[in-house]
Design an enzyme around this catalytic site. Sequence first.
Site, PDB file in Angstrom:
ATOM      1  CB  THR A   1      -0.915  -0.009   1.243  1.00  0.00           C
ATOM      2  OG1 THR A   1      -1.657  -1.231   1.234  1.00  0.00           O
ATOM      3  CG2 THR A   1      -1.879   1.163   1.250  1.00  0.00           C
TER       4      THR A   1
ATOM      5  CB  ALA B   1      -1.393   2.731  -4.888  1.00  0.00           C
TER       6      ALA B   1
ATOM      7  CB  SER C   1      -8.818  -0.747  -3.294  1.00  0.00           C
ATOM      8  OG  SER C   1      -9.382  -0.472  -2.033  1.00  0.00           O
TER       9      SER C   1
ATOM     10  CD  GLU D   1      -3.281 -10.552   2.341  1.00  0.00           C
ATOM     11  OE1 GLU D   1      -2.491 -10.869   1.423  1.00  0.00           O
ATOM     12  OE2 GLU D   1      -3.637  -9.382   2.547  1.00  0.00           O
TER      13      GLU D   1
ATOM     14  CD  GLN E   1     -38.987 -12.239  21.978  1.00  0.00           C
ATOM     15  OE1 GLN E   1     -39.472 -11.270  21.403  1.00  0.00           O
ATOM     16  NE2 GLN E   1     -39.608 -13.388  22.091  1.00  0.00           N
TER      17      GLN E   1
ATOM     18  CB  THR F   1     -12.523  -2.403   1.392  1.00  0.00           C
ATOM     19  OG1 THR F   1     -12.808  -2.465  -0.017  1.00  0.00           O
ATOM     20  CG2 THR F   1     -11.379  -1.434   1.639  1.00  0.00           C
TER      21      THR F   1
HETATM   22  C1  LIG Z   1      -4.307  -1.288  10.338  1.00  0.00           C
HETATM   23  C2  LIG Z   1      -3.914  -1.507   8.917  1.00  0.00           C
HETATM   24  C3  LIG Z   1      -2.853  -2.338   8.615  1.00  0.00           C
HETATM   25  C4  LIG Z   1      -2.447  -2.516   7.289  1.00  0.00           C
HETATM   26  N1  LIG Z   1      -1.356  -3.307   7.018  1.00  0.00           N
HETATM   27  C5  LIG Z   1      -0.873  -3.310   5.740  1.00  0.00           C
HETATM   28  C6  LIG Z   1       0.353  -3.999   5.447  1.00  0.00           C
HETATM   29  O1  LIG Z   1       0.975  -4.621   6.312  1.00  0.00           O
HETATM   30  N2  LIG Z   1       0.833  -3.934   4.176  1.00  0.00           N
HETATM   31  C7  LIG Z   1       0.175  -3.272   3.181  1.00  0.00           C
HETATM   32  O2  LIG Z   1       0.667  -3.248   2.063  1.00  0.00           O
HETATM   33  N3  LIG Z   1      -1.005  -2.636   3.428  1.00  0.00           N
HETATM   34  C8  LIG Z   1      -1.540  -2.643   4.673  1.00  0.00           C
HETATM   35  N4  LIG Z   1      -2.718  -1.992   4.938  1.00  0.00           N
HETATM   36  C9  LIG Z   1      -3.415  -1.314   3.853  1.00  0.00           C
HETATM   37  C10 LIG Z   1      -4.750  -1.921   3.497  1.00  0.00           C
HETATM   38  O3  LIG Z   1      -4.601  -3.118   2.805  1.00  0.00           O
HETATM   39  C11 LIG Z   1      -5.541  -0.839   2.723  1.00  0.00           C
HETATM   40  O4  LIG Z   1      -5.924   0.123   3.684  1.00  0.00           O
HETATM   41  C12 LIG Z   1      -6.742  -1.382   2.012  1.00  0.00           C
HETATM   42  O5  LIG Z   1      -6.371  -2.215   0.954  1.00  0.00           O
HETATM   43  C13 LIG Z   1      -7.628  -0.242   1.468  1.00  0.00           C
HETATM   44  O6  LIG Z   1      -6.871   0.709   0.792  1.00  0.00           O
HETATM   45  P1  LIG Z   1      -7.031   2.260   1.165  1.00  0.00           P
HETATM   46  O7  LIG Z   1      -6.938   2.373   2.629  1.00  0.00           O
HETATM   47  O8  LIG Z   1      -6.060   3.028   0.363  1.00  0.00           O
HETATM   48  O9  LIG Z   1      -8.490   2.634   0.746  1.00  0.00           O
HETATM   49  P2  LIG Z   1      -9.005   2.995  -0.736  1.00  0.00           P
HETATM   50  O10 LIG Z   1      -8.565   1.941  -1.683  1.00  0.00           O
HETATM   51  O11 LIG Z   1      -8.664   4.399  -1.047  1.00  0.00           O
HETATM   52  O12 LIG Z   1     -10.577   2.861  -0.530  1.00  0.00           O
HETATM   53  C14 LIG Z   1     -11.386   3.922  -0.001  1.00  0.00           C
HETATM   54  C15 LIG Z   1     -12.843   3.480  -0.121  1.00  0.00           C
HETATM   55  O13 LIG Z   1     -13.158   3.291  -1.498  1.00  0.00           O
HETATM   56  C16 LIG Z   1     -13.668   1.988  -1.723  1.00  0.00           C
HETATM   57  N5  LIG Z   1     -13.241   1.493  -3.022  1.00  0.00           N
HETATM   58  C17 LIG Z   1     -12.013   1.519  -3.590  1.00  0.00           C
HETATM   59  N6  LIG Z   1     -12.022   0.908  -4.776  1.00  0.00           N
HETATM   60  C18 LIG Z   1     -13.284   0.472  -4.978  1.00  0.00           C
HETATM   61  C19 LIG Z   1     -13.941  -0.258  -6.011  1.00  0.00           C
HETATM   62  N7  LIG Z   1     -13.285  -0.688  -7.103  1.00  0.00           N
HETATM   63  N8  LIG Z   1     -15.265  -0.530  -5.861  1.00  0.00           N
HETATM   64  C20 LIG Z   1     -15.934  -0.120  -4.758  1.00  0.00           C
HETATM   65  N9  LIG Z   1     -15.381   0.560  -3.759  1.00  0.00           N
HETATM   66  C21 LIG Z   1     -14.062   0.844  -3.850  1.00  0.00           C
HETATM   67  C22 LIG Z   1     -13.079   1.146  -0.593  1.00  0.00           C
HETATM   68  O14 LIG Z   1     -13.861  -0.022  -0.360  1.00  0.00           O
HETATM   69  C23 LIG Z   1     -13.120   2.138   0.564  1.00  0.00           C
HETATM   70  O15 LIG Z   1     -14.400   2.146   1.127  1.00  0.00           O
HETATM   71  C24 LIG Z   1      -3.161  -1.851   6.257  1.00  0.00           C
HETATM   72  C25 LIG Z   1      -4.257  -1.038   6.571  1.00  0.00           C
HETATM   73  C26 LIG Z   1      -4.633  -0.860   7.879  1.00  0.00           C
HETATM   74  C27 LIG Z   1      -5.791   0.055   8.168  1.00  0.00           C
END
Ligand SMILES: Cc1cc2nc3c(=O)[nH]c(=O)nc-3n(C[C@H](O)[C@H](O)[C@H](O)COP(=O)(O)OP(=O)(O)OC[C@H]3O[C@@H](n4cnc5c(N)ncnc54)[C@H](O)[C@@H]3O)c2cc1C
Length: 379
Positions: free
Chosen positions: A126, A130, A132, A241, A278, A364
């Site tokens: 990440t 960049a 997702s 994973e 309940q 996500t």
């Molecule tokens: C605590 C923590 C630990 C982590 N550890 C690591 C690690 O060790 N190594 C590493 O490389 N990464 C790591 N990550 C990164 C993690 O994998 C990313 O945060 C995750 O993949 C989402 O990317 P982003 O945060 O950039 O969100 P974004 O990709 O910017 O997404 C933002 C929003 O847009 C939505 N979105 C994006 N694309 C689409 C689509 N095509 N369709 C619909 N909705 C979409 C997403 O679902 C989300 O709701 C970590 C993250 C956290 C929070």
Amino acid sequence: MTIYLDAEHEMFRSEYRRYVREEVLPIAAEADEAGEFPLKVLQALGRMGYLCLQLPEQYGGSSADATMLVIAAEEMAYASSGIDASLLVHSVIAVNPILKFGSDEQRERYLPRAASGTAVAAIAMTEPDAGSDVASISTSAQRNVDGFLINGVKMFITNGTIADFVVVAARTGEPGHRGISLFIVDADTPGFKAARRLEKLGWRASDTAELVFDDCAIPASSLIGEENKGFYYLMENLNLERIVMAADCLGLARAAIDQAKGYALERRQFGQPIASFQDIRFMIVDMETRLRAAQLLTYDAAWKLQTGEDCTMEASMARYVAGEMVNRVTADAIQIHGGYGFMMESGVQRFYRDARVMTIGGGTSQIQKEVIARRLGLG
Ligand SMILES: Cc1cc2nc3c(=O)[nH]c(=O)nc-3n(C[C@H](O)[C@H](O)[C@H](O)COP(=O)(O)OP(=O)(O)OC[C@H]3O[C@@H](n4cnc5c(N)ncnc54)[C@H](O)[C@@H]3O)c2cc1C
């Protein structure tokens, strides 16, 4: 769960559970409050041979199947989902590309140290721009006479400040997924820096950092497998994973339900235990039912993976359902605790905070649904 578990799995669960309940559970809240990953857990698991279970014996593992990894994640997350997160990144997510695609020299150099807990591993995909869309990374690895020069920034990297080596995805070729390679970077390489540790809402017992590569020179022998094949290597790892991350959700949900049930039976209002109302008892019924459904999806996906079946859809379903389930379950656990659940001195607040990342980190919920939609032939 019996159809998915044999005697060896059951025996492993009871031994692993004993360690977790005796040694990790008592320090879990403290690690969360301190915002520190307790390295001693990783080291102790290494000494016990329980750290990188899936590695072959020659590297210090026990050739464990995916079900065994699910059990370990489930049991560890019962005590602390944050500690489990650091362990999963180290032992499964970072190490597997080296096992599957690394050279003999890379395997000999890194895997035994990872398995014994004498070196900590991280994986950096990440970036600030960049997440997702991993295929859009911009960190570059430029060839020079000695090897490669890495430049760029990686974000949200678990184990970032404590890692001894990091598996790094960097661009070596054309834009998009065909131009990405994987490298192993030792943390003491000049030009590599864990720039800052990130403060988090949950998973505070895991370490998360921003990494900076500034003319970080690494030898050509650091390349994992073939140049420009890195994206495919990452994809190979994804199903496992997703399955182990789903398992983390199961353990965390189990902990929340156990506490909520205990509280509902003890707490009295209107002259009777709140469990007799309940609305409360059905809330617990829903929690248990949702957990059971997620558990079956997760164990089924693990079973498919280890029997060599394609499990891409099942792994994403397990991850999606488990991530949503644990958010709902931990929120309901707070509701059952009433005002006490909202207090920092209650145990359930940690579960609620830890659960929040489960629909985000490592893919996500929206991305899992996209994967499932494609497998359903929806284009
Ligand atoms: C605590 C923590 C630990 C982590 N550890 C690591 C690690 O060790 N190594 C590493 O490389 N990464 C790591 N990550 C990164 C993690 O994998 C990313 O945060 C995750 O993949 C989402 O990317 P982003 O945060 O950039 O969100 P974004 O990709 O910017 O997404 C933002 C929003 O847009 C939505 N979105 C994006 N694309 C689409 C689509 N095509 N369709 C619909 N909705 C979409 C997403 O679902 C989300 O709701 C970590 C993250 C956290 C929070």
